[in-house]
Every structure is written in C-alpha cells, then in structure tokens.
Design a protein around this motif. Structure first.
Motif, PDB file in Angstrom:
ATOM      1  N   HIS A  65       0.852  -1.196   0.000  1.00 37.72           N
ATOM      2  CA  HIS A  65       0.000   0.000   0.000  1.00 37.72           C
ATOM      3  C   HIS A  65       0.884   1.240   0.000  1.00 37.72           C
ATOM      4  N   TYR A  66       0.531   2.190  -0.838  1.00 38.46           N
ATOM      5  CA  TYR A  66       1.290   3.425  -0.932  1.00 38.46           C
ATOM      6  C   TYR A  66       0.569   4.601  -0.282  1.00 38.46           C
ATOM      7  N   LYS A  67      -0.641   4.363   0.170  1.00 41.94           N
ATOM      8  CA  LYS A  67      -1.433   5.366   0.876  1.00 41.94           C
ATOM      9  C   LYS A  67      -1.999   4.700   2.124  1.00 41.94           C
ATOM     10  N   PRO A  68      -2.362   5.466   3.130  1.00 44.75           N
ATOM     11  CA  PRO A  68      -2.967   4.853   4.320  1.00 44.75           C
ATOM     12  C   PRO A  68      -4.235   4.084   3.947  1.00 44.75           C
ATOM     13  N   VAL A  69      -4.389   2.915   4.534  1.00 39.17           N
ATOM     14  CA  VAL A  69      -5.572   2.102   4.283  1.00 39.17           C
ATOM     15  C   VAL A  69      -6.753   2.653   5.061  1.00 39.17           C
ATOM     16  N   LYS A  70      -6.485   3.121   6.275  1.00 37.93           N
ATOM     17  CA  LYS A  70      -7.511   3.724   7.124  1.00 37.93           C
ATOM     18  C   LYS A  70      -7.159   5.192   7.308  1.00 37.93           C
ATOM     19  N   PRO A  71      -8.149   6.026   7.584  1.00 39.37           N
ATOM     20  CA  PRO A  71      -7.830   7.428   7.848  1.00 39.37           C
ATOM     21  C   PRO A  71      -6.841   7.569   8.987  1.00 39.37           C
ATOM     22  N   HIS A  72      -5.904   8.475   8.834  1.00 41.13           N
ATOM     23  CA  HIS A  72      -4.887   8.703   9.842  1.00 41.13           C
ATOM     24  C   HIS A  72      -5.533   9.309  11.082  1.00 41.13           C
TER      25      HIS A  72
END
Length: 77
Positions: A65-72
């Motif tokens: 994954h290159y972006k957060p899977v869940k909101p930070h």
C-alpha cells in the motif's frame, strides 16, 4: 496473507522461491487472476524488463500500500 488481491495490485513475496531465483520481499505486479486464490505475477527490473512471471497463491503474497488504508488518526493533547 491477503485475501483481497486484485488485478494490477503491487505485491511482495512472503517466502523465498529459490528455484525461480526469487527472494522473500521481491516486488511484482498481479497481471491475471487464475483462480480465487491464485494469481499470475510479473516481476520486472527498473527498466521494465520482465525477469520472472509465475502463478502464485494468495498465501505467498502480500499487497503493498502506498497510501494509508484507514484514515490517519491524530492525537489531541
């Protein structure tokens, strides 16, 4: 390792495959779904040349994954 693998996902090997010359952690791209738990994965170098392409099972792969899977989540003080 991941039951939600899709076409064109970037994945990494979870085990060494010495007969194919591949090591745990090598990165490839899913290019076809062969069965619900089997995928054709292409491994290529920095110049885009394919050096391996083989069928692998879901438990041999982890999706990167290159972006957060869940909101930070941010902490408030």
């Amino acid at each position: 390792m991941n039951s939600t693998i899709h076409l064109l996902d970037v994945v990494a090997l979870t085990e060494d495959l010495p007969r194919q010359g591949l090591s745990r952690g090598q990165v490839g791209t899913v290019v076809d779904e062969l069965a619900p738990d089997a995928f054709l994965v292409e491994f290529s170098d920095d110049d885009g040349r394919t050096y391996a392409m083989l069928p692998l099972l879901t438990n041999q792969l982890i999706v990167l994954h290159y972006k957060p899977v869940k909101p930070h989540l941010t902490q408030t003080t």
